[in-house]
Design a protein around this motif. Structure first.
Motif, PDB file in Angstrom:
ATOM      1  N   VAL A   1     -71.979  91.723  45.666  1.00  9.94           N
ATOM      2  CA  VAL A   1     -72.379  91.083  46.924  1.00  9.94           C
ATOM      3  C   VAL A   1     -73.267  89.874  46.652  1.00  9.94           C
ATOM      4  O   VAL A   1     -73.154  88.837  47.321  1.00  9.94           O
ATOM      5  CB  VAL A   1     -73.101  92.107  47.825  1.00  9.94           C
ATOM      6  CG1 VAL A   1     -73.693  91.422  49.051  1.00  9.94           C
ATOM      7  CG2 VAL A   1     -72.129  93.199  48.259  1.00  9.94           C
ATOM      8  N   TRP A   2     -74.137  89.990  45.676  1.00  6.83           N
ATOM      9  CA  TRP A   2     -75.031  88.883  45.305  1.00  6.83           C
ATOM     10  C   TRP A   2     -74.210  87.665  44.881  1.00  6.83           C
ATOM     11  O   TRP A   2     -74.469  86.540  45.308  1.00  6.83           O
ATOM     12  CB  TRP A   2     -75.938  89.354  44.180  1.00  6.83           C
ATOM     13  CG  TRP A   2     -77.039  88.403  43.812  1.00  6.83           C
ATOM     14  CD1 TRP A   2     -77.401  87.247  44.461  1.00  6.83           C
ATOM     15  CD2 TRP A   2     -77.928  88.523  42.691  1.00  6.83           C
ATOM     16  NE1 TRP A   2     -78.451  86.643  43.823  1.00  6.83           N
ATOM     17  CE2 TRP A   2     -78.786  87.402  42.740  1.00  6.83           C
ATOM     18  CE3 TRP A   2     -78.074  89.451  41.688  1.00  6.83           C
ATOM     19  CZ2 TRP A   2     -79.784  87.202  41.779  1.00  6.83           C
ATOM     20  CZ3 TRP A   2     -79.065  89.256  40.745  1.00  6.83           C
ATOM     21  CH2 TRP A   2     -79.909  88.144  40.788  1.00  6.83           C
ATOM     22  N   VAL A   3     -73.213  87.896  44.031  1.00  6.21           N
ATOM     23  CA  VAL A   3     -72.376  86.779  43.562  1.00  6.21           C
ATOM     24  C   VAL A   3     -71.632  86.133  44.727  1.00  6.21           C
ATOM     25  O   VAL A   3     -71.588  84.905  44.862  1.00  6.21           O
ATOM     26  CB  VAL A   3     -71.382  87.271  42.496  1.00  6.21           C
ATOM     27  CG1 VAL A   3     -70.397  86.165  42.143  1.00  6.21           C
ATOM     28  CG2 VAL A   3     -72.122  87.715  41.243  1.00  6.21           C
ATOM     29  N   VAL A   4     -71.018  86.960  45.578  1.00  6.77           N
ATOM     30  CA  VAL A   4     -70.252  86.423  46.702  1.00  6.77           C
ATOM     31  C   VAL A   4     -71.152  85.630  47.641  1.00  6.77           C
ATOM     32  O   VAL A   4     -70.776  84.555  48.128  1.00  6.77           O
ATOM     33  CB  VAL A   4     -69.542  87.568  47.449  1.00  6.77           C
ATOM     34  CG1 VAL A   4     -68.883  87.050  48.719  1.00  6.77           C
ATOM     35  CG2 VAL A   4     -68.502  88.229  46.544  1.00  6.77           C
ATOM     36  N   TRP A   5     -72.342  86.135  47.890  1.00  7.47           N
ATOM     37  CA  TRP A   5     -73.271  85.438  48.793  1.00  7.47           C
ATOM     38  C   TRP A   5     -73.683  84.086  48.234  1.00  7.47           C
ATOM     39  O   TRP A   5     -73.672  83.068  48.930  1.00  7.47           O
ATOM     40  CB  TRP A   5     -74.499  86.311  49.036  1.00  7.47           C
ATOM     41  CG  TRP A   5     -75.558  85.640  49.853  1.00  7.47           C
ATOM     42  CD1 TRP A   5     -75.451  85.158  51.131  1.00  7.47           C
ATOM     43  CD2 TRP A   5     -76.896  85.345  49.434  1.00  7.47           C
ATOM     44  NE1 TRP A   5     -76.637  84.596  51.546  1.00  7.47           N
ATOM     45  CE2 TRP A   5     -77.548  84.698  50.520  1.00  7.47           C
ATOM     46  CE3 TRP A   5     -77.610  85.579  48.256  1.00  7.47           C
ATOM     47  CZ2 TRP A   5     -78.870  84.274  50.444  1.00  7.47           C
ATOM     48  CZ3 TRP A   5     -78.920  85.170  48.196  1.00  7.47           C
ATOM     49  CH2 TRP A   5     -79.536  84.516  49.279  1.00  7.47           C
ATOM     50  N   ARG A   6     -74.024  84.056  46.952  1.00  6.09           N
ATOM     51  CA  ARG A   6     -74.437  82.795  46.334  1.00  6.09           C
ATOM     52  C   ARG A   6     -73.289  81.798  46.270  1.00  6.09           C
ATOM     53  O   ARG A   6     -73.464  80.606  46.550  1.00  6.09           O
ATOM     54  CB  ARG A   6     -74.984  83.053  44.934  1.00  6.09           C
ATOM     55  CG  ARG A   6     -76.428  83.462  44.878  1.00  6.09           C
ATOM     56  CD  ARG A   6     -77.308  82.416  45.494  1.00  6.09           C
ATOM     57  NE  ARG A   6     -78.708  82.631  45.172  1.00  6.09           N
ATOM     58  CZ  ARG A   6     -79.707  81.942  45.708  1.00  6.09           C
ATOM     59  NH1 ARG A   6     -79.440  81.002  46.602  1.00  6.09           N
ATOM     60  NH2 ARG A   6     -80.953  82.164  45.369  1.00  6.09           N
TER      61      ARG A   6
ATOM     62  N   THR B   1     -70.184  76.662  52.216  1.00  2.00           N
ATOM     63  CA  THR B   1     -70.671  76.511  53.584  1.00  2.00           C
ATOM     64  C   THR B   1     -70.734  75.032  53.954  1.00  2.00           C
ATOM     65  O   THR B   1     -71.314  74.233  53.214  1.00  2.00           O
ATOM     66  CB  THR B   1     -72.063  77.128  53.732  1.00  2.00           C
ATOM     67  OG1 THR B   1     -72.005  78.509  53.361  1.00  2.00           O
ATOM     68  CG2 THR B   1     -72.559  77.008  55.164  1.00  2.00           C
ATOM     69  N   PRO B   2     -70.150  74.634  55.081  1.00  2.85           N
ATOM     70  CA  PRO B   2     -70.250  73.223  55.502  1.00  2.85           C
ATOM     71  C   PRO B   2     -71.708  72.831  55.721  1.00  2.85           C
ATOM     72  O   PRO B   2     -72.506  73.609  56.233  1.00  2.85           O
ATOM     73  CB  PRO B   2     -69.462  73.194  56.819  1.00  2.85           C
ATOM     74  CG  PRO B   2     -68.576  74.389  56.764  1.00  2.85           C
ATOM     75  CD  PRO B   2     -69.324  75.437  56.001  1.00  2.85           C
ATOM     76  N   ARG B   3     -72.042  71.642  55.314  1.00  2.00           N
ATOM     77  CA  ARG B   3     -73.412  71.162  55.465  1.00  2.00           C
ATOM     78  C   ARG B   3     -73.401  69.698  55.873  1.00  2.00           C
ATOM     79  O   ARG B   3     -72.449  68.973  55.614  1.00  2.00           O
ATOM     80  CB  ARG B   3     -74.210  71.355  54.175  1.00  2.00           C
ATOM     81  CG  ARG B   3     -73.680  70.552  52.997  1.00  2.00           C
ATOM     82  CD  ARG B   3     -74.469  70.867  51.743  1.00  2.00           C
ATOM     83  NE  ARG B   3     -74.178  72.213  51.270  1.00  2.00           N
ATOM     84  CZ  ARG B   3     -75.076  73.002  50.689  1.00  2.00           C
ATOM     85  NH1 ARG B   3     -76.312  72.573  50.507  1.00  2.00           N
ATOM     86  NH2 ARG B   3     -74.734  74.208  50.267  1.00  2.00           N
ATOM     87  N   THR B   4     -74.464  69.286  56.530  1.00  3.00           N
ATOM     88  CA  THR B   4     -74.616  67.902  56.965  1.00  3.00           C
ATOM     89  C   THR B   4     -75.757  67.266  56.182  1.00  3.00           C
ATOM     90  O   THR B   4     -76.877  67.785  56.171  1.00  3.00           O
ATOM     91  CB  THR B   4     -74.928  67.831  58.468  1.00  3.00           C
ATOM     92  OG1 THR B   4     -73.857  68.460  59.196  1.00  3.00           O
ATOM     93  CG2 THR B   4     -75.053  66.396  58.926  1.00  3.00           C
TER      94      THR B   4
END
Length: 251
Positions: free
Chosen positions: A79-84, A90-93
């Motif tokens: 879960v740690w790997v997937v989250w990181r 993640t889209p970012r501006t």
């Protein structure tokens, strides 16, 4: 769906540096997707295969606790790997103000080596770049206003030329801003990918520890039960034909 903007007068065309930065972001996100897929595969293997192999050998509460703890460690690592890794996707501006954030220290050092490559010959920071563009647009608007009221052909040509130069300079400054924004965005994605790679290594150790703990849970040493023999008073009269190893009460 939006359509590409039409080329404007003085627009120098597609910026190769901007295209390269966008391609690098796509490559980094492809790497993050690979990391996420690999972590998900490991998680599926741990959850699907482990319990079927080990559960039949768990014969006391200690084994169950050790196996459950090992599986929890392994799943936590996945879960740690997937989250990181998902942070990279993640889209970012990005904004020019983000250049002052601590995670962009490396980019600021790169800019300091050659500021003109990022800000042009006049500006020295993003704020100056914005002021420079507003100034060029204001000059172009005033020249065009004068041009609209001018009747002398010679002065019209001069005003038209100067207005076009001001507009072209504003476009070039806009390109510098877009390129700087692309640098900021790419650097943010790069930092997220670096964190994902670092945490993937740490999480891999966590998964390995959990897997070892889970697999070895049934292998802990068990004390053999102590057998206590209670001999009756008449045991001494046991026939001699009975050997000592067969009758512990034989004398």
């Amino acid at each position: 769906m939006s359509t590409p903007a039409e080329p404007q007068a003085g627009d120098p065309g597609l910026d190769p540096a901007l295209a390269d930065l966008r391609a690098s972001v796509a490559d980094m996100r492809a790497t993050a997707r690979w990391i996420t897929g690999a972590a998900a595969g490991v998680g599926a293997l741990v959850l699907a295969g482990g319990p079927l192999v080990i559960v039949k050998d768990l014969d006391d509460a200690g084994d169950v606790v050790a196996a459950a703890g090992g599986m929890l460690l392994a799943v936590s690592g996945v879960v740690w790997v997937v989250w990181r890794a998902s942070e990279v996707l993640t889209p970012r501006t990005a904004t020019l103000d983000d250049l002052g954030s601590p995670e962009l220290d490396g980019l600021r050092k790169l800019i300091d080596r050659s500021p003109a490559d990022f800000y042009g010959p006049r500006a020295t920071d993003p704020a100056a770049l914005r002021r420079e563009r507003r100034l060029r647009l204001t000059v172009a608007a005033r020249l065009e206003a004068l041009l609209a009221r001018e009747s002398d052909p010679a002065r019209e040509r001069v005003l038209a030329h100067e207005a076009a130069v001001a507009r072209r300079n504003a476009l070039l400054i806009q390109r510098l801003q877009q390129r700087l924004l692309a640098w900021i965005h790419a650097w943010q994605v790069r930092q997220s990918l670096k964190r994902a790679r670092r945490d993937t290594l740490l999480a891999s150790l966590l998964v390995l520890t959990g897997a070892v703990l889970y697999v070895t849970a049934p292998l802990d040493a068990k004390e053999k039960p102590t057998v206590v023999y209670v001999c009756e008073a008449g045991a001494a009269t046991t026939p001699k034909a009975v050997h000592a190893q067969e009758d512990p009460c034989a004398r």
